[in-house]
Scaffold this motif. Sequence first.
Motif, PDB file in Angstrom:
ATOM      1  N   MET A 148       0.844  -1.206   0.000  1.00 34.00           N
ATOM      2  CA  MET A 148       0.000   0.000   0.000  1.00 34.00           C
ATOM      3  C   MET A 148       0.868   1.240   0.000  1.00 34.00           C
ATOM      4  SD  MET A 148      -2.995   1.061   2.698  1.00 34.00           S
ATOM      5  CE  MET A 148      -4.208   2.300   2.248  1.00 34.00           C
ATOM      6  N   LEU A 149       0.418   2.281  -0.711  1.00 27.38           N
ATOM      7  CA  LEU A 149       1.143   3.552  -0.768  1.00 27.38           C
ATOM      8  C   LEU A 149       0.244   4.690  -0.306  1.00 27.38           C
ATOM      9  CD1 LEU A 149       3.183   3.556  -4.118  1.00 27.38           C
ATOM     10  CD2 LEU A 149       4.100   3.683  -1.801  1.00 27.38           C
ATOM     11  N   ILE A 150       0.735   5.463   0.662  1.00 30.39           N
ATOM     12  CA  ILE A 150       0.040   6.668   1.112  1.00 30.39           C
ATOM     13  C   ILE A 150       0.984   7.850   0.934  1.00 30.39           C
ATOM     14  CG2 ILE A 150      -1.032   7.863   3.058  1.00 30.39           C
ATOM     15  CD1 ILE A 150      -1.728   5.147   4.250  1.00 30.39           C
ATOM     16  N   ASP A 151       0.571   8.800   0.133  1.00 29.25           N
ATOM     17  CA  ASP A 151       1.341  10.033  -0.089  1.00 29.25           C
ATOM     18  C   ASP A 151       0.881  11.064   0.931  1.00 29.25           C
ATOM     19  OD1 ASP A 151       2.560  12.343  -0.983  1.00 29.25           O
ATOM     20  OD2 ASP A 151       1.617  12.338  -2.962  1.00 29.25           O
ATOM     21  N   ILE A 152       1.775  11.472   1.840  1.00 29.70           N
ATOM     22  CA  ILE A 152       1.355  12.395   2.903  1.00 29.70           C
ATOM     23  C   ILE A 152       1.559  13.861   2.526  1.00 29.70           C
ATOM     24  CG2 ILE A 152       1.814  10.676   4.685  1.00 29.70           C
ATOM     25  CD1 ILE A 152       4.290  12.399   5.492  1.00 29.70           C
ATOM     26  N   ASN A 153       1.932  14.139   1.272  1.00 28.80           N
ATOM     27  CA  ASN A 153       2.248  15.524   0.911  1.00 28.80           C
ATOM     28  C   ASN A 153       1.872  15.809  -0.529  1.00 28.80           C
ATOM     29  OD1 ASN A 153       3.288  18.094   0.721  1.00 28.80           O
ATOM     30  ND2 ASN A 153       5.444  17.464   0.712  1.00 28.80           N
ATOM     31  N   ALA A 154       0.608  16.144  -0.753  1.00 28.47           N
ATOM     32  CA  ALA A 154       0.148  16.472  -2.108  1.00 28.47           C
ATOM     33  C   ALA A 154      -0.825  17.649  -2.038  1.00 28.47           C
ATOM     34  CB  ALA A 154      -0.507  15.268  -2.763  1.00 28.47           C
ATOM     35  N   TYR A 155      -1.016  18.273  -3.182  1.00 22.33           N
ATOM     36  CA  TYR A 155      -1.860  19.466  -3.266  1.00 22.33           C
ATOM     37  C   TYR A 155      -2.745  19.425  -4.499  1.00 22.33           C
ATOM     38  CZ  TYR A 155       1.303  21.964   0.004  1.00 22.33           C
ATOM     39  OH  TYR A 155       2.051  22.369   1.081  1.00 22.33           O
ATOM     40  N   VAL A 156      -3.826  20.170  -4.426  1.00 17.93           N
ATOM     41  CA  VAL A 156      -4.534  20.654  -5.603  1.00 17.93           C
ATOM     42  C   VAL A 156      -4.460  22.180  -5.551  1.00 17.93           C
ATOM     43  CG1 VAL A 156      -6.069  18.661  -5.739  1.00 17.93           C
ATOM     44  CG2 VAL A 156      -6.754  20.638  -4.372  1.00 17.93           C
ATOM     45  N   GLY A 157      -4.926  22.823  -6.604  1.00 16.81           N
ATOM     46  CA  GLY A 157      -4.925  24.285  -6.611  1.00 16.81           C
ATOM     47  C   GLY A 157      -3.804  24.862  -7.449  1.00 16.81           C
ATOM     48  N   HIS A 158      -3.603  26.167  -7.309  1.00 19.24           N
ATOM     49  CA  HIS A 158      -2.696  26.916  -8.185  1.00 19.24           C
ATOM     50  C   HIS A 158      -1.548  27.541  -7.409  1.00 19.24           C
ATOM     51  CE1 HIS A 158      -5.467  26.538 -11.576  1.00 19.24           C
ATOM     52  NE2 HIS A 158      -6.434  26.783 -10.712  1.00 19.24           N
ATOM     53  N   TRP A 159      -0.439  27.679  -8.101  1.00 14.47           N
ATOM     54  CA  TRP A 159       0.712  28.422  -7.593  1.00 14.47           C
ATOM     55  C   TRP A 159       0.849  29.650  -8.488  1.00 14.47           C
ATOM     56  CZ3 TRP A 159       2.938  27.946  -3.098  1.00 14.47           C
ATOM     57  CH2 TRP A 159       4.142  28.620  -2.847  1.00 14.47           C
ATOM     58  N   PRO A 160       0.784  30.855  -7.928  1.00 15.63           N
ATOM     59  CA  PRO A 160       0.703  32.050  -8.772  1.00 15.63           C
ATOM     60  C   PRO A 160       1.918  32.282  -9.661  1.00 15.63           C
ATOM     61  CG  PRO A 160       0.136  32.550  -6.484  1.00 15.63           C
ATOM     62  CD  PRO A 160       0.711  31.183  -6.498  1.00 15.63           C
ATOM     63  N   PHE A 161       3.041  31.654  -9.330  1.00 14.82           N
ATOM     64  CA  PHE A 161       4.299  32.024  -9.970  1.00 14.82           C
ATOM     65  C   PHE A 161       4.824  30.965 -10.934  1.00 14.82           C
ATOM     66  CE2 PHE A 161       4.238  33.433  -5.452  1.00 14.82           C
ATOM     67  CZ  PHE A 161       3.807  34.728  -5.697  1.00 14.82           C
ATOM     68  N   MET A 162       4.058  29.882 -11.125  1.00 11.20           N
ATOM     69  CA  MET A 162       4.479  28.866 -12.083  1.00 11.20           C
ATOM     70  C   MET A 162       3.262  28.065 -12.521  1.00 11.20           C
ATOM     71  SD  MET A 162       6.347  26.171  -9.443  1.00 11.20           S
ATOM     72  CE  MET A 162       6.787  24.998 -10.700  1.00 11.20           C
ATOM     73  N   GLN A 163       3.341  27.528 -13.731  1.00  7.85           N
ATOM     74  CA  GLN A 163       2.259  26.687 -14.233  1.00  7.85           C
ATOM     75  C   GLN A 163       2.379  25.287 -13.635  1.00  7.85           C
ATOM     76  OE1 GLN A 163       2.301  25.167 -18.367  1.00  7.85           O
ATOM     77  NE2 GLN A 163       0.328  26.190 -18.612  1.00  7.85           N
ATOM     78  N   LEU A 164       1.266  24.769 -13.158  1.00  9.46           N
ATOM     79  CA  LEU A 164       1.247  23.433 -12.574  1.00  9.46           C
ATOM     80  C   LEU A 164       0.375  22.511 -13.410  1.00  9.46           C
ATOM     81  CD1 LEU A 164       0.765  24.274  -8.777  1.00  9.46           C
ATOM     82  CD2 LEU A 164       2.910  23.742  -9.958  1.00  9.46           C
ATOM     83  N   LYS A 165       0.729  21.234 -13.413  1.00  7.17           N
ATOM     84  CA  LYS A 165      -0.083  20.201 -14.036  1.00  7.17           C
ATOM     85  C   LYS A 165      -0.502  19.204 -12.949  1.00  7.17           C
ATOM     86  CE  LYS A 165       2.298  20.577 -18.486  1.00  7.17           C
ATOM     87  NZ  LYS A 165       3.085  19.849 -19.519  1.00  7.17           N
ATOM     88  N   HIS A 166      -1.550  18.432 -13.234  1.00  7.51           N
ATOM     89  CA  HIS A 166      -2.039  17.417 -12.300  1.00  7.51           C
ATOM     90  C   HIS A 166      -2.443  18.053 -10.967  1.00  7.51           C
ATOM     91  CE1 HIS A 166      -0.271  14.721 -15.231  1.00  7.51           C
ATOM     92  NE2 HIS A 166       0.920  15.248 -15.010  1.00  7.51           N
ATOM     93  N   ASN A 167      -3.037  19.231 -11.016  1.00  8.76           N
ATOM     94  CA  ASN A 167      -3.336  19.977  -9.794  1.00  8.76           C
ATOM     95  C   ASN A 167      -4.831  20.071  -9.488  1.00  8.76           C
ATOM     96  OD1 ASN A 167      -3.661  21.676 -12.037  1.00  8.76           O
ATOM     97  ND2 ASN A 167      -3.280  23.526 -10.846  1.00  8.76           N
TER      98      ASN A 167
END
Length: 268
Positions: free
Chosen positions: A1-20
Amino acid sequence: MLIDINAYVGHWPFMQLKHNTCDALHERMNKFGVDISVISNLNGIFYKNTQSANEELFEEIRSKAKFRDRFIPFAVINPIYAGWRDDLDVCINKYGFKGVRIYPKYHDFEILDPSCIELVKRVRDFGLPVVFNFRMVDSRQRSWIDISNLKNNVIREWNLKSILPIIKAVPDAKYMILNFANAATLNAEEMALIKKTDLLFDTSGRTITNMSDFLKNYGPDKFAFGTHSPILDYLTGLLRIESLSPGEADETIKEMLRSGNAKKLLAI
């Protein structure tokens, strides 16, 4: 089993993000075999009222049934913003959020501000973890309108010693310290504090260049898989675990890092 304890959705104003978005993250989790992700809304770092971002996250997760067993939401709370106590109560008791992220640098308060200490104690009393980040992005590549890393011409990016004061102030809280960057050297007293605290580091940060050394120094019960996605790449945090040789970490320890330690801290 894998649990990722550090992920986000949303936007970062200073760079383009994918998979957010939840949809995009869900797809990526399926692709790489991640079962559960602890997520927050990046927008909460920049909204004047962080609760708007928590509401967005709550609505996005509840929009599709497939998200509900795959995402563990954490609230972003600013303890120097009016009404934060009510926001915390709503996030935990109404929305069912399972932890709180705090951003002293972005919300412009000191880590030992009385309101910050009060927030950590309140979250502790709910039995939930409080999250601090060493940093969000590499300050060497920061936008000119991002927060400054300099104060009186002195570099002030956090290291582990920067976060210790709040742990000393509230030693019986649960903590997650993410995106491990910069100096990790502690004296014997500081290391003893870390080892007796209910605390997890994630595996995403650039300082973790030799995972086996960190396991020896801090103990295998102090680390868990984390990606810092979508700001950092999705695989480095896992490769640091899977690249450990049998002499560095047996399968029992690897399972602790993949999910066991996270399950324990998150009580799942």
